[in-house]
Design an enzyme around this catalytic site. Structure first.
Site: not given
Ligand code: UDP
Length: 471
Positions: A19, A116, A361
Site C-alpha cells: 500500500h 487506501d 504470489h
Molecule cells: N518487493 C520487492 N522485493 C521483494 C519483495 C517485494 O521489491 O523481494 C516489492 C515489490 O516490487 C512490490 C511490493 O514489494 O512493489 C509488494 O507488493 P505486492 O502488492 O506485490 O504484494 P504484497 O507484498 O503487498 O503482498
C-alpha cells in the site's frame, strides 16, 4: 501581495509495502507533475521496515510524512488476522486523523484527502470537514466490483462462500468461485469477516475512487464501473502506478542476471510478506531443478501461515530461510540458479532482459510491475485478494499460467511445477501469454502518457482539486 500557497493533499496509507509504495508513487505524480505539496500520513504501529525507511528518504522534499500516535491493540486475541488488526488500528486512529486534517486545513491549502481502503472509516469525518475525499484503490477493478457487491452478498446468503452453488458473476468480470474470494472472508465467524463487510459499505462515502489499474487490462470491468450508479462514487483508472527502478546496478541479483541469456530466467518471489511451507519449499526446489530452467528465487523462511510479519517489514529473526531447501539443491543448481534470502530489488530484476517469466504470489503491485516490463507470469496466489487476481490474470487478462494444486493442503507437487515452468519458459502456452503481456505492456505505457485514459483521468482529478471545477 501574499504568494498563493500550493494546493496540498493529505494521504493516509495503511502499513505494508503493497500500500505504501503505490500511495507514495501516486503522491510523487501529484507533486512532481502537478505542483502539489503533500503529507503522507502513516501509522506508527507495524511500520518498522528497513526497505520503507530507505524508500521514504528518496521522496521529494515537498512530500512530508507524519505518523499517527500509536494505539493499543494488545486486547486483540493473538490469533487475530492481519486484516482485522489493520481495521481495528484504522478505526481506533480515526480521531487522530480528524485532528490532523483539522490542523492541515488551517496550516496548508488542503484541497483533498486520499486514503487506501483501510482508511474508509475516516471518509465521513473528512467530508464533514469540507475536504474532498477520495480512495486510492491499490488493487484492480475486479476486486473493486467485488467490494461494491459484498454487502448485498452478505445480506442475501448465509452459507460459507466456498459452498455457494454457483460462481459469482460480477458485471464485466470473469466468473468467480466462492473458494477464490479474498481470504479474510473464508469464515463468517472470523473477526475479520464483519470488518471487511463494514469497510465495503463505507466505499460509498467518498467523492471518488482512483483505481491503480488501466482499461486495456480489464476493459469490461472498467466499463461497467464507469457507468454512473446512484450512491456509487465515480470510479477512475489512474494506473499502472509502479515504483521506478533505481537504475539496475549494484546488486548481486543484477550482476548475476547480466551473465544469463536473454529471456531465460524465471524470477520466483512471493511479495513482501508471502510464505510457503517447508514441504512446499522442497517441492518448489525440486520442480525448478527438474525443469532445467534458469531461476532467481527469493526464498523466505518457511511458515504454515501464508502471510507473515515480513508483510510489515518486521524482521522475525527466525530460522535461516535456506534451511528447508533439499539436501544438495544449492550445489546442484549453482550453474543455473541463484537463491537470495528474503528480499530482491524486484523492479530492477523484472526490468532485466534476462528475465523471461515471473512465478508470483499475484500481489497487485507485483502484477503491475510484471506487466509494465512485459514479463508473463505463473500465478501462485497466497493471501488477501490474490486468488481473485490469479483468476483474473489467467482467465481474463490471459497473462499468466496457473499450476494445479493437489490434496486438502493445496500443495503444488514437483512434477506439476516442472511442467508449468517449462510451459511458461518454452511451451506454446508460454508463447501465448508472453505475446499478450507484451500487448498490455504497450497499452500500459500509452495509458499513462499524454492523451492516454489514465493520464487524462488523473489530469481531470487534479483540475478538480486545484480549481474546484469539473474536468
Ligand atoms: N518487493 C520487492 N522485493 C521483494 C519483495 C517485494 O521489491 O523481494 C516489492 C515489490 O516490487 C512490490 C511490493 O514489494 O512493489 C509488494 O507488493 P505486492 O502488492 O506485490 O504484494 P504484497 O507484498 O503487498 O503482498
Amino acid at each position: 501581495m501574499a504568494e498563493a500557497r500550493a494546493p496540498h493533499v493529505a494521504l493516509l496509507s495503511s502499513p505494508g509495502m503493497g500500500h505504501l509504495f503505490p500511495i507514495a508513487e501516486f503522491t510523487k505524480r501529484l507533486v512532481l507533475d502537478h505542483g502539489f505539496t503533500a503529507t503522507i500520513i502513516t501509522y506508527t504501529d507495524f511500520n518498522s521496515t528497513t526497505q520503507l525507511h530507505s524508500y521514504f528518504t528518496t521522496l521529494p522534499p515537498s512530500i512530508s510524512s507524519l505518523s499517527l500516535p500509536s494505539v493499543p491493540l494488545d486486547d486483540l486475541p493473538p490469533d487475530t488476522r492481519m486484516e482485522a488488526r489493520l481495521c481495528v488500528l484504522a478505526a481506533r486512529s480515526a480521531p487522530s486523523v480528524r485532528a490532523l486534517l483539522l490542523s492541515l486545513r488551517s496550516s496548508a491549502n488542503l484541497v483533498a484527502y486520499v486514503t487506501d481502503i483501510f482508511g474508509a472509516d475516516t471518509f465521513r469525518d473528512a467530508r464533514g470537514l469540507g475536504v474532498p475525499t477520495y480512495m486510492f484503490f491499490t488493487s484492480n477493478y475486479f476486486m473493486l466490483s467485488f467490494m461494491f457487491h459484498l454487502p448485498t452478498l452478505d445480506a442475501t446468503t448465509s452459507c460459507e462462500f466456498r459452498d455457494l452453488p454457483e460462481p459469482l458473476q460480477l458485471p464485466g468480470c470473469v466468473p468467480l468461485r466462492g473458494v477464490d474470494f479474498l481470504d479474510p472472508l473464508e469464515h463468517r465467524a472470523d473477526a475479520a469477516y464483519p470488518w471487511v463487510v463494514h469497510m465495503a459499505r463505507r466505499f460509498r462515502d467518498c467523492d471518488g475512487i482512483l483505481v491503480n489499474s488501466f482499461l486495456a487490462m480489464e476493459p469490461d470491468a472498467a466499463r461497467a464501473l464507469s457507468e454512473a450508479e446512484a450512491g456509487r462514487p465515480p470510479v477512475l483508472p489512474v494506473g499502472p502506478i509502479v515504483r521506478p527502478g533505481s537504475g539496475g546496478s549494484g546488486s548481486e541479483c543484477v550482476a548475476w542476471l547480466d551473465g544469463q541469456p536473454r529471456g531465460s530466467v524465471l524470477f520466483v518471489s512471493f511479495g513482501s510478506g508471502g510464505s510457503i511451507t517447508c514441504e512446499q519449499t522442497k517441492e518448489l526446489a525440486l520442480g525448478l531443478e527438474s525443469s532445467g530452467q534458469r531461476f532467481l528465487w527469493v526464498v523466505r523462511t518457511p511458515s504454515d501461515s501464508v502471510a507473515n510479519a515480513a508483510f510489515f517489514g518486521i524482521e522475525t529473526g527466525a530460522a535461516d530461510p535456506l534451511d528447508c531447501l533439499p539436501e544438495g539443491f544449492l550445489s546442484r543448481t549453482r550453474s543455473s540458479g541463484l537463491v537470495v534470502p528474503n528480499w530482491a530489488p524486484q523492479m530492477e530484476v523484472l526490468a532485466h532482459g534476462a528475465v523471461g517469466g515471473f512465478l508470483s504470489h499475484c500481489g497487485w503491485n507485483s502484477t503491475l510491475e510484471s506487466v509494465v516490463h512485459g514479463v508473463p507470469m505463473i500465478a501462485w496466489p497466497l493471501y488477501a485478494e490474490q486468488r481473485m487476481n490469479a483468476v483474473m490474470l489467467v482467465e481474463g487478462a490471459k497473462v499468466a499460467l496457473r499450476p494445479s494444486t493437489a490434496g486438502e493442503k493445496g500443495l503444488v507437487g514437483r512434477d506439476e511445477i516442472c511442467k508449468v515452468v517449462k510451459e511458461l519458459m518454452e511451451g506454446e502456452g508460454g508463447k501465448v501469454v508472453r505475446d499478450r503481456v507484451l500487448e498490455l505492456k504497450k497499452a500500459a505505457i500509452e495509458t499513462i502518457c499524454e492523451g492516454g485514459t489514465s493520464y487524462s483521468a488523473l489530469a481531470g482529478v487534479v483540475k478538480k482539486w486545484k480549481y474546484n471545477v469539473e474536468a
